[in-house]
Design an enzyme around this catalytic site. Structure first.
Site, short mmCIF file in Angstrom:
data_model
loop_
_atom_site.label_atom_id
_atom_site.label_comp_id
_atom_site.label_asym_id
_atom_site.label_seq_id
_atom_site.Cartn_x
_atom_site.Cartn_y
_atom_site.Cartn_z
N ASP A 52 62.31 26.24 28.90
CA ASP A 52 62.43 26.49 30.34
C ASP A 52 63.20 27.79 30.53
OD1 ASP A 52 62.88 26.52 33.04
OD2 ASP A 52 63.75 24.51 33.15
N HIS A 53 62.50 28.89 30.71
CA HIS A 53 63.11 30.21 30.83
C HIS A 53 62.67 30.89 32.12
CE1 HIS A 53 64.88 31.69 26.83
NE2 HIS A 53 64.75 30.37 26.72
N THR B 184 73.49 23.86 28.81
CA THR B 184 74.32 24.74 29.63
C THR B 184 73.69 26.10 29.86
OG1 THR B 184 75.55 25.44 27.66
CG2 THR B 184 76.46 23.60 28.93
N GLU C 215 71.55 29.92 29.29
CA GLU C 215 71.85 31.26 28.81
C GLU C 215 71.98 32.20 30.01
OE1 GLU C 215 68.61 30.07 27.98
OE2 GLU C 215 69.24 28.96 26.20
#
Length: 319
Positions: free
Chosen positions: A37-38, A105, A107
């Site tokens: 999930d980016h 958490t 990036e």
């Protein structure tokens, strides 16, 4: 029983290709997949980053048995945890008994885009714990109001809930976040950094008996030389250490760091080439550390070739 899964890398593949690959992975015999999930890819050359929840909808319609997890979603900055609660509930309703919500958490690469300051690691862990509490609260059904330290939810109700709520697995790459995962998670995810130490911390703080997922990267190719080149060009972050992959804000920064790495640096972390033995050894090493789910990320465009390779030479070794 150890399960071997397949990574759907959203940084490298468009949504139609991800949906197609999920179906092919199911046909090849993989029991589960994880989808990243980016908002951004790591580097521009990877070239993709579709909205994961739309891709999950497509995958739900072309697979029948494949279990799917987000690997992983950050529910703290880019998307409010109340929205993640709704999205994950819908995904679980579309894939009864087959969806798992993987959370972490995040990036800076993906989460800074709305202009918020990137918090230090202990604060990010506290934010994640509160986000998980909100998600579980909303999954209870009914109208909910929540006033936390980081988040506010007022008069919110998730109406579309699955008959079976999905498990929440927490990603961690260090003992502090792994201890939080043991307290709040239904399972554990590690992308390869401090894997054994983190898993021990997870087990000691409430994770005993819960599933543990380890992601490994490989690069199948017709020759070791071509595979090493592909891994270096497409996934140079494999050579990064420490907090590097958490703090840089743009793909351009990762490209600058990649210039400091060599092909040999990446290959030291990534089994490359057509020989199944290094891949089997990498999987066995993860199992030896205590992980019961190993998710294989094939770097580069040759996904169909890798799936055929895995079906013939990797999966039979672990059944």
């Amino acid at each position: 029983m150890v399960e071997i899964g397949y990574k759907l890398a959203s940084e490298e593949h468009g949504p139609r290709d991800l949906v197609c690959a999920a179906r092919q992975a199911e046909d090849a015999g993989f029991p589960f997949a994880m989808i990243s999930d980016h908002y951004h890819p790591w580097i521009d050359r990877e070239g993709q980053s579709p909205f994961v929840w739309a891709a999950i909808g497509g995958i739900s319609q072309v697979t029948a048995d494949l279990k799917l997890a987000t690997g992983v979603t950050c529910p703290t900055m880019r998307i409010h945890p109340a929205i993640i609660a709704q999205a994950a509930a819908t995904a679980a309703a579309m894939m009864p008994g087959r969806f798992m919500l993987g959370l972490g958490t995040g990036e800076n690469l993906n989460e800074h885009i709305l202009g918020e300051r990137w918090p230090p690691a202990p604060v990010r862990t506290e934010m994640l714990e509160e986000a998980v509490d909100i998600i579980r609260t909303l999954w209870q059904g009914g109208m909910k109001t929540y006033y936390g330290y980081f988040y506010t939810v007022e008069n919110a109700q998730v109406y579309t809930l699955p008959e079976e709520l999905p498990p929440i697995c927490i990603a961690a790459e260090g003992p502090i976040s792994a201890s939080a995962a043991g307290r709040i998670g239904d399972g554990f995810i590690n992308a390869g950094t401090e894997a054994e130490k983190s898993l021990i911390a997870f087990r000691k703080t409430g994770g005993e008996g819960k599933p543990a997922y380890l992601e490994i990267s490989v690069c199948w190719g017709e020759t070791e030389e071509t595979a090493r080149r592909t891994a270096y060009e497409q996934w140079p972050i494999a050579a990064n250490t420490g907090e590097m992959n958490r703090i840089l804000p743009t793909p351009a920064h990762y490209e600058q760091i990649a210039r400091m790495a060599t092909e040999e640096d990446v290959a030291a972390h990534v089994p490359c080439g057509p020989d199944p033995e290094p891949v089997i050894k990498k999987i066995a090493d993860g199992i030896g550390k205590g992980f019961d789910h190993i998710c294989i990320h094939q770097i580069g465009p040759q996904q169909q070739e890798f799936l055929a390779f895995a079906q013939e030479k990797i999966l039979p070794h672990f059944t």
